[in-house]
Design an enzyme around this catalytic site. Sequence first.
Site, PDB file in Angstrom:
ATOM      1  CD  GLU A 177      20.749  36.528  16.703  1.00 11.47           C
ATOM      2  OE1 GLU A 177      20.456  36.000  17.794  1.00 11.47           O
ATOM      3  OE2 GLU A 177      19.894  36.999  15.920  1.00 11.47           O
ATOM      4  CG  ASN A 235      21.730  35.305  21.178  1.00 11.22           C
ATOM      5  OD1 ASN A 235      20.888  36.187  21.223  1.00 11.22           O
ATOM      6  ND2 ASN A 235      21.990  34.630  20.075  1.00 11.22           N
ATOM      7  CD  GLU A 267      21.519  39.987  19.174  1.00  7.97           C
ATOM      8  OE1 GLU A 267      20.680  39.063  19.365  1.00  7.97           O
ATOM      9  OE2 GLU A 267      21.805  40.424  18.051  1.00  7.97           O
ATOM     10  CG  ASP A 297      17.490  39.038  21.172  1.00  6.11           C
ATOM     11  OD1 ASP A 297      16.925  39.534  20.178  1.00  6.11           O
ATOM     12  OD2 ASP A 297      17.903  37.869  21.200  1.00  6.11           O
ATOM     13  CD  GLU A 354      15.073  39.631  16.886  1.00  5.35           C
ATOM     14  OE1 GLU A 354      15.878  38.686  16.831  1.00  5.35           O
ATOM     15  OE2 GLU A 354      14.419  39.909  17.906  1.00  5.35           O
TER      16      GLU A 354
END
Length: 398
Positions: A177, A235, A267, A297, A354
């Site tokens: 990420e 993101n 995401e 997400d 996560e």
Amino acid sequence: MSRFALRVLVLEDHSFQRSLAVGMLRQLGCREVFEAADGAEALAILHEVGPVDIALCDLRMEGMDGLEFLQRVGGSRQVGSVILCSSLSADVRRSVRQIISLLGLEFLGDVGKPLCMEALEALLKKRWHAPATGQPPPAVPQVVREDEIRHALVQGQMQAYYQPKFDLRTGQVRGVEVLARWLHPLMGLLSPAAFMPLLESCGLMDELLFEQMEQALDLQCQLRHQSHALNMAFNLQAAQLANDELAPRIKALLTRHAASGAGLTFELTESGLLQAAHTSIKNLVRLRMMGCCLAIDDFGAGFSSLQRLCALPFTEIKLDAEFVRTLRHEPRCQAVIGSTLALGQALGMSVVIEGIETEEQRQQLLRLGGRTGQGYLCARPMSGAQLLQWLGQQRICA
């Protein structure tokens, strides 16, 4: 026995339980321990003695209950941290933990009842490493001028950092990420909390995204030459998805770097999903047509829309870290994780879990059927150079 120079307020209406808690805290070496039989008495004590580091708080009592007390002190800085000590069911205590966070209070832990000295000592140790009452944590540097942040973007001070996603069984890195850090010439490395609100308010999120993508695609090319084919995840916010130029700009960037859309994931948080309009959905479809993956997400952190999950072209679910943090003690969280894994499999979507920080969590998630995770157990976010070195040393998480 440990000694903690902490000020603690015990809020408990049962005299024996209150006496037991006070005795344990004093035995553990707390500097000052105050006691109250209900919320009203606790507020009066705070008014008299000033702020405390910790409130050890029961919830159900005859007078002002613990929840009302917490609402009264939220945001007042009279209480540094909260430890719950209640016999209420786990689902009720879990909801109270959410309220504590919304009130701006630090939730230190939940010891339940009967009170256990070992559990209490562990939470005191956790709090002891944080700044004591009267010594507020250092303020997050805030850059208040738009010209400074624009200058930072032009000068390349906004750096892409990378946190691996890894195979829970083998530790093999599946992707990363991409996160933002500001390498400030005077204040050093700043986290997103220091600059992201200003970036958003100035409408500069696209500039940040494409700066991150430039850096990440350059790194991805270097990684390919070292035989590491890593997916890069970025993101996106709902406001960015509403821009008609988003997909064409990403396509042009991929062409310039001779990169494949299949090597990218975008995401979007659940709140963004709920706001998705016509243009947003069109951009999601265009990204999929380019071969990009799309992830939901922080799944489960908001009000999940299963209808949106089925209707929009997503390929990945990222399960919110809060479920992992409470995995050990809460059967409901285990059920949510297991159900999400099954849902992902049924929909043909991968599931990334996560917030994995311990080997125990990894083993539990494996037993539930988890395959891919992200968290400090594998690695913290790192710069591109650090990632190249880290991968070169062939570190694994298993």
